[in-house]
Motif scaffolding. Structure first.
Motif, PDB file in Angstrom:
ATOM      1  N   GLY A   1       0.772  -1.237   0.000  1.00  0.00           N
ATOM      2  CA  GLY A   1       0.000   0.000   0.000  1.00  0.00           C
ATOM      3  C   GLY A   1       0.798   1.279   0.000  1.00  0.00           C
ATOM      4  N   ILE A   2       2.124   1.202  -0.157  1.00  0.00           N
ATOM      5  CA  ILE A   2       2.957   2.409  -0.090  1.00  0.00           C
ATOM      6  C   ILE A   2       3.386   2.818  -1.498  1.00  0.00           C
ATOM      7  N   SER A   3       3.191   4.070  -1.817  1.00  0.00           N
ATOM      8  CA  SER A   3       3.677   4.622  -3.078  1.00  0.00           C
ATOM      9  C   SER A   3       4.497   5.868  -2.775  1.00  0.00           C
ATOM     10  N   PHE A   4       5.439   6.165  -3.658  1.00  0.00           N
ATOM     11  CA  PHE A   4       6.217   7.380  -3.460  1.00  0.00           C
ATOM     12  C   PHE A   4       6.512   8.008  -4.817  1.00  0.00           C
ATOM     13  N   GLY A   5       6.726   9.321  -4.798  1.00  0.00           N
ATOM     14  CA  GLY A   5       7.000  10.045  -6.026  1.00  0.00           C
ATOM     15  C   GLY A   5       8.107  11.062  -5.822  1.00  0.00           C
ATOM     16  N   LEU A   6       8.834  11.322  -6.889  1.00  0.00           N
ATOM     17  CA  LEU A   6       9.884  12.335  -6.885  1.00  0.00           C
ATOM     18  C   LEU A   6       9.870  12.997  -8.252  1.00  0.00           C
ATOM     19  N   GLN A   7       9.651  14.299  -8.279  1.00  0.00           N
ATOM     20  CA  GLN A   7       9.557  15.029  -9.544  1.00  0.00           C
ATOM     21  C   GLN A   7      10.308  16.344  -9.450  1.00  0.00           C
ATOM     22  N   GLU A   8      11.077  16.643 -10.490  1.00  0.00           N
ATOM     23  CA  GLU A   8      11.842  17.889 -10.547  1.00  0.00           C
ATOM     24  C   GLU A   8      11.328  18.757 -11.687  1.00  0.00           C
ATOM     25  N   THR A   9      10.989  20.003 -11.375  1.00  0.00           N
ATOM     26  CA  THR A   9      10.620  21.001 -12.365  1.00  0.00           C
ATOM     27  C   THR A   9      11.699  22.067 -12.372  1.00  0.00           C
ATOM     28  N   SER A  10      12.323  22.275 -13.536  1.00  0.00           N
ATOM     29  CA  SER A  10      13.382  23.275 -13.672  1.00  0.00           C
ATOM     30  C   SER A  10      13.046  24.183 -14.840  1.00  0.00           C
ATOM     31  N   GLU A  11      13.401  25.453 -14.736  1.00  0.00           N
ATOM     32  CA  GLU A  11      13.081  26.381 -15.817  1.00  0.00           C
ATOM     33  C   GLU A  11      14.036  27.561 -15.821  1.00  0.00           C
ATOM     34  N   VAL A  12      14.185  28.137 -17.004  1.00  0.00           N
ATOM     35  CA  VAL A  12      14.899  29.388 -17.183  1.00  0.00           C
ATOM     36  C   VAL A  12      13.937  30.368 -17.824  1.00  0.00           C
ATOM     37  N   LEU A  13      13.806  31.549 -17.227  1.00  0.00           N
ATOM     38  CA  LEU A  13      12.934  32.607 -17.739  1.00  0.00           C
ATOM     39  C   LEU A  13      13.748  33.879 -17.887  1.00  0.00           C
ATOM     40  N   GLY A  14      13.468  34.637 -18.933  1.00  0.00           N
ATOM     41  CA  GLY A  14      14.162  35.897 -19.124  1.00  0.00           C
ATOM     42  C   GLY A  14      13.316  36.889 -19.888  1.00  0.00           C
ATOM     43  N   ASN A  15      13.415  38.165 -19.522  1.00  0.00           N
ATOM     44  CA  ASN A  15      12.708  39.218 -20.254  1.00  0.00           C
ATOM     45  C   ASN A  15      13.690  39.943 -21.162  1.00  0.00           C
ATOM     46  N   VAL A  16      13.337  40.028 -22.427  1.00  0.00           N
ATOM     47  CA  VAL A  16      14.210  40.674 -23.409  1.00  0.00           C
ATOM     48  C   VAL A  16      13.835  42.134 -23.624  1.00  0.00           C
ATOM     49  N   THR A  17      12.656  42.534 -23.162  1.00  0.00           N
ATOM     50  CA  THR A  17      12.253  43.940 -23.203  1.00  0.00           C
ATOM     51  C   THR A  17      11.537  44.277 -21.906  1.00  0.00           C
ATOM     52  N   GLY A  18      11.497  45.570 -21.587  1.00  0.00           N
ATOM     53  CA  GLY A  18      10.711  46.051 -20.464  1.00  0.00           C
ATOM     54  C   GLY A  18      11.225  45.610 -19.118  1.00  0.00           C
ATOM     55  N   GLY A  19      10.360  45.731 -18.111  1.00  0.00           N
ATOM     56  CA  GLY A  19      10.716  45.390 -16.751  1.00  0.00           C
ATOM     57  C   GLY A  19      11.559  46.470 -16.088  1.00  0.00           C
ATOM     58  N   VAL A  20      11.959  46.222 -14.853  1.00  0.00           N
ATOM     59  CA  VAL A  20      12.889  47.108 -14.172  1.00  0.00           C
ATOM     60  C   VAL A  20      14.212  47.115 -14.913  1.00  0.00           C
ATOM     61  N   HIS A  21      14.628  45.921 -15.353  1.00  0.00           N
ATOM     62  CA  HIS A  21      15.771  45.772 -16.250  1.00  0.00           C
ATOM     63  C   HIS A  21      15.614  44.421 -16.919  1.00  0.00           C
ATOM     64  N   THR A  22      16.374  44.162 -17.989  1.00  0.00           N
ATOM     65  CA  THR A  22      16.285  42.891 -18.682  1.00  0.00           C
ATOM     66  C   THR A  22      17.267  41.894 -18.072  1.00  0.00           C
ATOM     67  N   GLY A  23      17.045  40.616 -18.377  1.00  0.00           N
ATOM     68  CA  GLY A  23      17.920  39.578 -17.852  1.00  0.00           C
ATOM     69  C   GLY A  23      17.173  38.266 -17.717  1.00  0.00           C
ATOM     70  N   ALA A  24      17.831  37.271 -17.140  1.00  0.00           N
ATOM     71  CA  ALA A  24      17.259  35.933 -17.017  1.00  0.00           C
ATOM     72  C   ALA A  24      17.558  35.361 -15.642  1.00  0.00           C
ATOM     73  N   ASP A  25      16.684  34.446 -15.195  1.00  0.00           N
ATOM     74  CA  ASP A  25      16.851  33.741 -13.923  1.00  0.00           C
ATOM     75  C   ASP A  25      16.541  32.271 -14.126  1.00  0.00           C
ATOM     76  N   TYR A  26      17.177  31.445 -13.303  1.00  0.00           N
ATOM     77  CA  TYR A  26      16.831  30.025 -13.195  1.00  0.00           C
ATOM     78  C   TYR A  26      16.062  29.811 -11.894  1.00  0.00           C
ATOM     79  N   ASP A  27      15.020  28.983 -11.953  1.00  0.00           N
ATOM     80  CA  ASP A  27      14.372  28.552 -10.714  1.00  0.00           C
ATOM     81  C   ASP A  27      13.900  27.120 -10.891  1.00  0.00           C
ATOM     82  N   GLY A  28      13.682  26.455  -9.753  1.00  0.00           N
ATOM     83  CA  GLY A  28      13.271  25.061  -9.812  1.00  0.00           C
ATOM     84  C   GLY A  28      12.565  24.625  -8.547  1.00  0.00           C
ATOM     85  N   MET A  29      11.889  23.487  -8.644  1.00  0.00           N
ATOM     86  CA  MET A  29      11.137  22.946  -7.519  1.00  0.00           C
ATOM     87  C   MET A  29      11.191  21.424  -7.583  1.00  0.00           C
TER      88      MET A  29
END
Length: 502
Positions: free
Chosen positions: A88-116
């Protein structure tokens, strides 16, 4: 009491924590050979499954890497999943990774990596010790990287639904018991209500923007953004299905998962840094939702809703009420405008808060009942009183195309939008600040974003998702902190996400 703009006062702040190796693996795997495109898969919704797959020893581990039956990268782990599943025991492990960046606008432009990284363990009480209808679940999160929405964008509707304070924390811990052959169940314990309430199946499973999952209005108007990812609260939830078409959800939860004051709601505050504060000192959050489903398979049918004779859809209406106290957006305890030099700086606290919402998910076309190729649309709207809330209305909608290209049965293409309306009381505060200080301080209004995204299912255990978003009038039109005489310019954001199920 001076206040910062809405996008900053309710931003997800960050702590420090180690970065897992899994994100690096995910980004390296994104360079997989092109030949993998032709391999059929079982769909992005199956990426979170942990069903055992036999034969993970020797060369089969590598030769079957893109097999359509391989739901997990690590397969059965030399029989471990099967052995645990038998009791009756199940387990899970999942990784979500992403890179996001703004090429125009914002406070300033640039990119960040984040993950969960999400880890979960479940227990089926019937398999474990003969107790019929019981499920125990516990899950934890490890959140890493930086937050582009805070660093560069200053938007209300965060560009990613996984952006949050860096931490390693308990998420959910609950027990669910079903009755009457599954027609009714009750769930007790630490819960994240965005897993069941206000959920659009089309938007929450396809799009990257935060609003497509947990909407903008509760994110801004509830304490700490409400008991939703990455937070959870103690509570009780009841679900009943009086007819095949009708489902009723209702629950009561602690309204303040972070345990701080309304303007001091950091997710890494004190004991809450590990998810175990279990605050019960602010108020109660009551929520109820009525769901009506059309063209769903009959109970017991071994087919999915997508294969029902008609075009399936689900329609929901809901209401939440919070018994806590909420700061007035314009006046202090003396009835003087908060922006006035004569103000004592203490906002008037108003008792109680509430919101109404409605949403719809509807398939509008498919090539045949047996084909995965289909088009679905979704829409969601919610409103709240303007005097005690920073956001008085939010809306989102769009369409999802499943199997958009020949041979890509499990891919999804989505086009969507979101609108957040700053409350009239907060806009009045902004106008009063400009009046009393005689400086450029435009009133916040409406922020809108558009999103185009494509989920590319390389294998059942591996999803890659390129994404584009464009933000109009970020934060409703606040000044750029680096150029105070100009509003933050419209933003074009590109992203790439990868999800790996181990």
């Amino acid at each position: 009491m001076p206040r910062v703009p809405l996008s900053l006062s309710r931003a997800r702040r960050r702590g420090r924590s180690p970065v897992f190796i899994a994100p690096l693996l995910g980004m390296l795997l994104a360079a997989a050979p092109v030949w993998a495109q032709s391999i059929p898969t079982t769909g992005p919704a199956a990426a979170s499954g942990t069903a055992p797959v036999a034969g993970d020893a020797g060369p089969d581990f590598f030769t079957g890497l893109f097999s359509p039956s391989r739901n997990n990268l690590l397969l059965d782990m030399d029989g471990l999943r099967t052995s645990l599943g038998n009791v009756g025991i199940s387990f899970g492990l999942q990784e979500t990774s992403e890179v996001l960046g703004n090429v125009t606008g914002g406070v300033h432009t640039g990119a960040d990596y984040d993950g969960m990284t999400e880890m979960s363990v479940g227990l089926d009480t019937q398999k474990a010790f003969g107790w019929v209808g019981g499920i125990f679940n516990v899950s934890a999160l490890q959140i890493h990287g930086r937050n582009l929405s805070t660093d560069n964008l200053d938007v209300l509707q965060q560009a990613s639904g996984i952006e949050a304070d860096r931490s390693t924390r308990l998420w959910e811990m609950w027990y669910q018991q079903s009755f009457f052959e599954g027609a009714t169940d009750i769930k007790i314990g630490q819960q994240s209500i965005d897993q069941e309430f206000m959920v659009s199946q089309y938007s929450s499973t396809v799009f990257m923007n935060m609003m497509m999952g947990w909407p903008m209005l509760p994110s801004a108007d509830m304490y700490a953004g409400g008991p939703a990812y990455p937070l959870a609260s103690l509570g009780v939830r009841l679900r009943a299905q009086p007819t095949h078409a009708i489902t009723v959800l209702a629950g009561v939860f602690d309204d303040n998962p972070a345990g701080g004051s309304f303007y001091n709601d950091s997710q890494v505050r004190g004991a809450e840094a590990w998810g175990g504060a279990f605050n019960l000192n602010t108020g109660a959050l009551w929520i109820a939702e009525l769901q009506y489903a059309v063209n769903q398979p009959a109970l017991g049918d071994m087919v999915s809703p997508d294969q029902s004779p008609g075009l399936p859809g689900t329609y929901k209406i809901g209401f939440w009420y919070d018994s806590g106290s909420f700061p007035d957006q314009e006046y202090d305890t003396l009835g003087v405008p908060l922006a006035s030099p004569a103000s004592n700086g203490d906002p008037l606290m108003r008792r109680g808060n509430e919101s109404l919402y409605a949403l719809a998910d509807q398939m509008v076309w498919r090539s045949s009942p047996e084909s995965p190729r289909s088009v679905g649309v979704f829409a969601r709207a919610m409103v709240a009183p303007p005097d005690r809330n920073q956001i008085s209305a939010s809306y989102d909608g769009g369409l999802v195309v499943k199997d958009p290209l020949p041979g890509r049965d499990n891919d999804n293409f989505g086009l969507g939008f979101g609108v957040a309306k700053v409350s009239s009381a907060l806009a009045n505060y902004d106008n009063e600040v400009a009046y009393y200080t005689n400086r450029y301080d435009p009133a916040q209004g409406i922020e809108t974003f558009l999103e185009a995204t494509y989920q590319y299912q390389i294998a059942p255990w591996w999803l890659v998702q390129p994404d584009f978003q464009y933000f109009f009038n970020p934060s409703g039109g606040i000044p750029n902190p680096l150029e105070p005489t100009r509003r933050i310019a419209n933003e074009a954001v590109f992203g790439l996400r990868t999800v790996i199920t181990f």
